[in-house]
Design a protein around this motif. Structure first.
Motif, PDB file in Angstrom:
ATOM      1  N   LEU A 510       0.908  -1.343  -0.178  1.00  0.00           N
ATOM      2  CA  LEU A 510       0.000  -0.009   0.010  1.00  0.00           C
ATOM      3  C   LEU A 510       0.793   1.392  -0.122  1.00  0.00           C
ATOM      4  CD1 LEU A 510      -2.676  -0.908   2.346  1.00  0.00           C
ATOM      5  CD2 LEU A 510      -3.063  -0.515   0.159  1.00  0.00           C
ATOM      6  N   ILE A 511       1.627   1.196   0.809  1.00  0.00           N
ATOM      7  CA  ILE A 511       2.880   2.343   0.853  1.00  0.00           C
ATOM      8  C   ILE A 511       3.530   2.518  -0.518  1.00  0.00           C
ATOM      9  CG2 ILE A 511       5.014   3.071   1.606  1.00  0.00           C
ATOM     10  CD1 ILE A 511       4.512   1.769   4.144  1.00  0.00           C
ATOM     11  N   ARG A 512       3.820   1.668  -1.356  1.00  0.00           N
ATOM     12  CA  ARG A 512       4.298   1.825  -2.726  1.00  0.00           C
ATOM     13  C   ARG A 512       3.027   2.336  -3.839  1.00  0.00           C
ATOM     14  NH1 ARG A 512       6.502  -3.572  -1.239  1.00  0.00           N
ATOM     15  NH2 ARG A 512       9.007  -3.076  -0.724  1.00  0.00           N
ATOM     16  N   GLU A 513       1.880   2.089  -3.379  1.00  0.00           N
ATOM     17  CA  GLU A 513       1.068   2.738  -4.173  1.00  0.00           C
ATOM     18  C   GLU A 513       0.706   4.035  -3.932  1.00  0.00           C
ATOM     19  OE1 GLU A 513      -0.238   1.468  -6.736  1.00  0.00           O
ATOM     20  OE2 GLU A 513       0.458  -0.839  -6.617  1.00  0.00           O
ATOM     21  N   GLY A 514       1.148   4.609  -2.905  1.00  0.00           N
ATOM     22  CA  GLY A 514       1.180   5.944  -2.600  1.00  0.00           C
ATOM     23  C   GLY A 514       0.121   6.227  -1.357  1.00  0.00           C
ATOM     24  N   VAL A 515      -0.300   5.235  -0.892  1.00  0.00           N
ATOM     25  CA  VAL A 515      -1.213   5.355   0.297  1.00  0.00           C
ATOM     26  C   VAL A 515      -0.694   6.375   1.536  1.00  0.00           C
ATOM     27  CG1 VAL A 515      -2.455   4.059   2.284  1.00  0.00           C
ATOM     28  CG2 VAL A 515      -2.686   3.413  -0.222  1.00  0.00           C
ATOM     29  N   ASP A 516      -1.350   7.220   1.897  1.00  0.00           N
ATOM     30  CA  ASP A 516      -0.786   8.333   2.718  1.00  0.00           C
ATOM     31  C   ASP A 516      -0.826   7.704   4.269  1.00  0.00           C
ATOM     32  OD1 ASP A 516      -0.916  10.930   1.053  1.00  0.00           O
ATOM     33  OD2 ASP A 516      -2.979  10.053   0.922  1.00  0.00           O
ATOM     34  N   HIS A 517      -1.817   7.175   4.650  1.00  0.00           N
ATOM     35  CA  HIS A 517      -1.499   6.326   5.869  1.00  0.00           C
ATOM     36  C   HIS A 517      -2.122   4.852   5.828  1.00  0.00           C
ATOM     37  CE1 HIS A 517      -0.856  10.210   8.009  1.00  0.00           C
ATOM     38  NE2 HIS A 517      -1.886  10.467   7.054  1.00  0.00           N
ATOM     39  N   GLN A 518      -1.439   3.730   6.363  1.00  0.00           N
ATOM     40  CA  GLN A 518      -1.935   2.407   6.431  1.00  0.00           C
ATOM     41  C   GLN A 518      -1.835   1.941   7.810  1.00  0.00           C
ATOM     42  OE1 GLN A 518       0.313   0.262   7.460  1.00  0.00           O
ATOM     43  NE2 GLN A 518       1.955   1.897   7.315  1.00  0.00           N
ATOM     44  N   MET A 519      -2.511   1.028   8.220  1.00  0.00           N
ATOM     45  CA  MET A 519      -2.809   0.506   9.682  1.00  0.00           C
ATOM     46  C   MET A 519      -2.973  -0.913   9.605  1.00  0.00           C
ATOM     47  SD  MET A 519      -2.484   0.863  12.847  1.00  0.00           S
ATOM     48  CE  MET A 519      -2.537   2.972  12.635  1.00  0.00           C
ATOM     49  N   ARG A 520      -1.953  -1.784  10.008  1.00  0.00           N
ATOM     50  CA  ARG A 520      -2.321  -3.202  10.094  1.00  0.00           C
ATOM     51  C   ARG A 520      -3.144  -3.479  10.863  1.00  0.00           C
ATOM     52  NH1 ARG A 520       3.293  -2.757  10.346  1.00  0.00           N
ATOM     53  NH2 ARG A 520       3.511  -3.872  12.549  1.00  0.00           N
ATOM     54  N   GLU A 521      -4.296  -4.321  10.598  1.00  0.00           N
ATOM     55  CA  GLU A 521      -5.334  -4.428  11.279  1.00  0.00           C
ATOM     56  C   GLU A 521      -5.329  -5.031  12.867  1.00  0.00           C
ATOM     57  OE1 GLU A 521      -7.042  -8.819   9.604  1.00  0.00           O
ATOM     58  OE2 GLU A 521      -7.783  -7.048   8.860  1.00  0.00           O
ATOM     59  N   VAL A 522      -4.078  -5.676  13.024  1.00  0.00           N
ATOM     60  CA  VAL A 522      -4.122  -6.149  14.326  1.00  0.00           C
ATOM     61  C   VAL A 522      -2.819  -5.707  15.153  1.00  0.00           C
ATOM     62  CG1 VAL A 522      -4.964  -8.687  13.474  1.00  0.00           C
ATOM     63  CG2 VAL A 522      -2.496  -8.154  13.448  1.00  0.00           C
ATOM     64  N   PHE A 523      -2.189  -4.528  14.712  1.00  0.00           N
ATOM     65  CA  PHE A 523      -0.991  -3.998  15.055  1.00  0.00           C
ATOM     66  C   PHE A 523      -1.313  -3.527  16.699  1.00  0.00           C
ATOM     67  CE2 PHE A 523       2.160  -0.763  15.718  1.00  0.00           C
ATOM     68  CZ  PHE A 523       3.200  -1.548  15.898  1.00  0.00           C
ATOM     69  N   HIS A 524      -2.060  -2.327  16.686  1.00  0.00           N
ATOM     70  CA  HIS A 524      -2.469  -1.766  17.821  1.00  0.00           C
ATOM     71  C   HIS A 524      -3.388  -2.589  18.830  1.00  0.00           C
ATOM     72  CE1 HIS A 524      -0.596   2.086  17.023  1.00  0.00           C
ATOM     73  NE2 HIS A 524      -1.201   1.981  15.846  1.00  0.00           N
ATOM     74  N   SER A 525      -3.943  -3.469  18.281  1.00  0.00           N
ATOM     75  CA  SER A 525      -4.846  -4.398  19.271  1.00  0.00           C
ATOM     76  C   SER A 525      -3.900  -5.409  19.881  1.00  0.00           C
ATOM     77  CB  SER A 525      -5.939  -5.015  18.577  1.00  0.00           C
ATOM     78  OG  SER A 525      -5.731  -5.907  17.525  1.00  0.00           O
ATOM     79  N   ALA A 526      -2.994  -5.982  19.042  1.00  0.00           N
ATOM     80  CA  ALA A 526      -2.005  -6.883  19.944  1.00  0.00           C
ATOM     81  C   ALA A 526      -1.085  -6.057  20.800  1.00  0.00           C
ATOM     82  CB  ALA A 526      -1.412  -7.358  18.643  1.00  0.00           C
ATOM     83  N   LEU A 527      -0.833  -4.806  20.375  1.00  0.00           N
ATOM     84  CA  LEU A 527       0.265  -3.953  21.408  1.00  0.00           C
ATOM     85  C   LEU A 527      -0.559  -3.862  22.648  1.00  0.00           C
ATOM     86  CD1 LEU A 527       3.034  -3.006  20.936  1.00  0.00           C
ATOM     87  CD2 LEU A 527       2.032  -0.760  20.171  1.00  0.00           C
ATOM     88  N   ALA A 528      -1.865  -3.432  22.467  1.00  0.00           N
ATOM     89  CA  ALA A 528      -2.603  -3.142  23.753  1.00  0.00           C
ATOM     90  C   ALA A 528      -2.814  -4.309  24.646  1.00  0.00           C
ATOM     91  CB  ALA A 528      -4.102  -2.470  23.285  1.00  0.00           C
TER      92      ALA A 528
END
Length: 584
Positions: A510-528
């Motif tokens: 997604l970053i390579r496609e030029g998306v301004d902000h991306q969020m992995r769906e489990v990143f913050h929930s797993a961190l929490a």
């Protein structure tokens, strides 16, 4: 020599395993399914292929234990309350289908010139669908727990019960069978009911204490032996009571479905179930007597076609009569239009009682086996040529001339949460999704969602993407998300694009496609959740926050390195546990 002395035919064992290991992956790879792979392998190594086995029926009798164990596992997944909820399907839908099939399939035998008794037994045997094939295919398709799958399971259960009165019918139709008194028949029914009652009592009061005792002994192999003892013992008990082996195993599974040992039992039995069920399909393929088919191919071809077409018509008619949709009725028809393994039992009993001669028995067995072989082929054709399901858009609206500060594409579990901060700040948002059922459900919770495919440029324009300050992409499939992101960045360059990423590799894409902000769906929930674990260990909340911020920073640095390198770039930023392993 050691092998001969021990009396173990390792050549046969290796041949069976080798045939399955070679054929099944190949057939699954080319899209023909595992069942057809087993059947083809059995035919190849059987008496009418390479002739590596001379007595496939002996293997078939042993392999029927695979069906028994399959029914036990199905029983484990059906609590008594769930089974009670299925009573209308079992004794309503199942009984209606079985009664009509028995009444009408016998007409095929009469039309072909068979006597009344033989025609009735032939039709009744073909009524009994293959539990092994249908259950295996439902499992492969992931439909066993679905409502349509549960209805098929209900019919199969009633057919398993039907073997008892059908065997009694064989005894009645036999020469001298009419001399059996009513008292004798009532005694037989009483023995069957008594066997069920005894098994229920044993399940309620003996099985759980037994497994608690064995669990306390901490002997894993004894638990496995006990699981097999329960399955096979229950099956044997029910057979002694005049019922089917599969029914005994199913009842044992139901009685243990609410036990705390349920998952352990399932894990213990599953490997045996898989091997023996595969062996069952191999044996069916071996038992396909090509010499009988060659000598009677016209009769067998006409009989298979007539019986399957008539049974299919009955199944479809009953399904539609009981308000099943056309797709469900058609799928049930394709899966259940064959004869089954219990037909062999019924025809064997008819041979013993003199209702069928050896040639008729062989022809009927060949008819059933051919129908079983044809079923996977019919399923493949059904799946390949079935019309694409038309989604009902009744009650939902397509977007037209909409505008808002933020356009949200996709309103699944991710989009439903992502919209909450925006709505809390009274932002003007537009939501679109292509799932009509979800849209109707969302409306009951106070959401207005428009029906539209976010991969289409005209839908995005109608939903206001050209005037929105931000487009938030929250679709479930990563390919769809990437496609929408690419389209939005190209067509609406002024909009800030925020996207849900499936995993790290998708985030990089997604970053390579030029998306301004991306969020992995489990990143913050797993961190929490990791933070919650630290709090349980007594770590200060401020320190937990600092640790989480550090991890977020390191993750961002690693992602930047991966953009110019590969997936292993920045590996040193990961906090591994190889050097911190605690050893006892």
């Amino acid at each position: 020599m050691a092998t001969e002395t021990a009396g173990v035919d390792l050549v046969s064992v290796v041949t069976l395993l080798g045939a399955a290991v070679v054929a099944v992956p190949v057939f699954k790879r080319i899209g023909l399914g595992s069942v057809l792979g087993y059947l083809a392998a059995g035919l190849a190594i059987g008496p009418f292929g390479l002739a590596l086995f001379a007595d496939p029926m002996a293997i078939l009798h042993v392999a029927e234990l695979g069906v028994v164990m399959f029914l036990f596992i199905i029983g484990l997944e059906m609590e008594p309350s769930r089974l009670w909820a299925m009573r209308r399907d079992i004794f309503g839908l199942g009984l209606l289908q079985v009664a009509l099939c028995i009444a009408l399939l016998g007409l095929v035998g009469l039309a072909l010139g068979y006597p009344y008794a033989g025609s009735l037994i032939a039709g009744a045997g073909f009524t009994l669908t293959s539990t092994a094939i249908v259950m295996q295919m439902l499992q492969e398709r992931g439909d066993i727990s679905a409502p349509k799958g549960q209805r098929m399971v209900s019919i199969l259960l009633l057919e398993d019960l039907a073997i008892v009165p059908l065997l009694a019918l064989v005894a009645f139709l036999a020469p001298g069978g009419a001399d059996v008194t009513l008292a004798d028949r009532l005694v037989g029914i009483g023995i069957g009911l008594g066997a069920i009652l005894a098994l229920v009592v044993a399940g309620l009061y003996l099985l759980n204490p037994l497994f608690r005792l064995l669990a306390a002994a901490r002997a894993r192999e004894v638990m496995t032996a006990a699981a097999l003892l329960v399955v096979l013992g229950s099956a044997l008990w029910m057979e002694l009571g005049g019922l089917s082996l599969a029914m005994g195993a199913f009842l044992a599974g139901v009685l243990l479905s609410e036990s705390s040992f349920r998952h352990q039992l399932e894990a213990d039995v599953e490997p045996f179930r898989g091997i023996l069920l595969g062996l069952f399909f191999l044996a069916v393929g071996m038992a396909l007597d090509l010499s009988v088919i060659a000598a009677n191919w016209q009769l067998i071809a006409v009989s298979v076609a007539a019986l399957m077409v008539l049974k299919a018509a009955i199944i479809y008619g009953v399904a539609r009569l009981t308000r099943a949709s056309h797709p469900e009725a058609l799928e049930r028809t394709v899966l259940m239009a064959q004869g089954g393994e219990f037909a062999f039992v019924l025809y064997s009993a008819a041979l013993t009682f003199g209702l069928l001669n050896a040639e008729e028995n062989a022809i009927l067995n060949a008819i059933v086996i051919v129908s079983m072989v044809l079923t996977p082929v019919m399923v493949i054709l059904h799946d390949r040529f079935k019309p694409v399901a038309q989604v009902s858009t009744e009650g939902v609206e397509a977007p037209e001339g909409l505008s808002g500060q933020v356009l949200i594409v996709g309103f699944g579990r991710f989009g439903q949460i992502a919209c909450q901060p925006l709505l809390a700040r009274r932002c003007q948002i537009t939501i679109i999704d292509d799932d009509a059922e979800m849209i109707r459900a969302a409306e009951t919770f106070g959401f207005k969602v428009w029906f539209g495919d976010g991969t289409r440029l005209d839908i995005l324009k109608a939903a206001g993407a050209d005037t929105a300050r931000a487009v938030l992409i929250a679709t479930d499939k990563k390919e769809t998300t990437t496609r929408i992101a690419k389209l939005v960045k190209h067509e609406f360059p002024n909009a800030v694009v925020l996207a849900r990423a499936w995993d790290r590799a998708h985030a990089l894409e997604l970053i390579r496609e030029g998306v301004d902000h991306q969020m992995r769906e489990v990143f913050h929930s797993a961190l929490a959740l990791g933070g919650e674990a630290l709090e349980v260990l007594g770590v200060d909340p401020d320190e937990i926050g600092a640790v989480q911020e550090g991890i977020i920073r390191r993750d961002a640095e690693r992602l930047a390195l991966q953009m110019t390198g590969d997936i292993y770039s920045g590996k040193s930023l990961i906090i591994g546990n190889a050097e911190h392993t605690v050893r006892a």
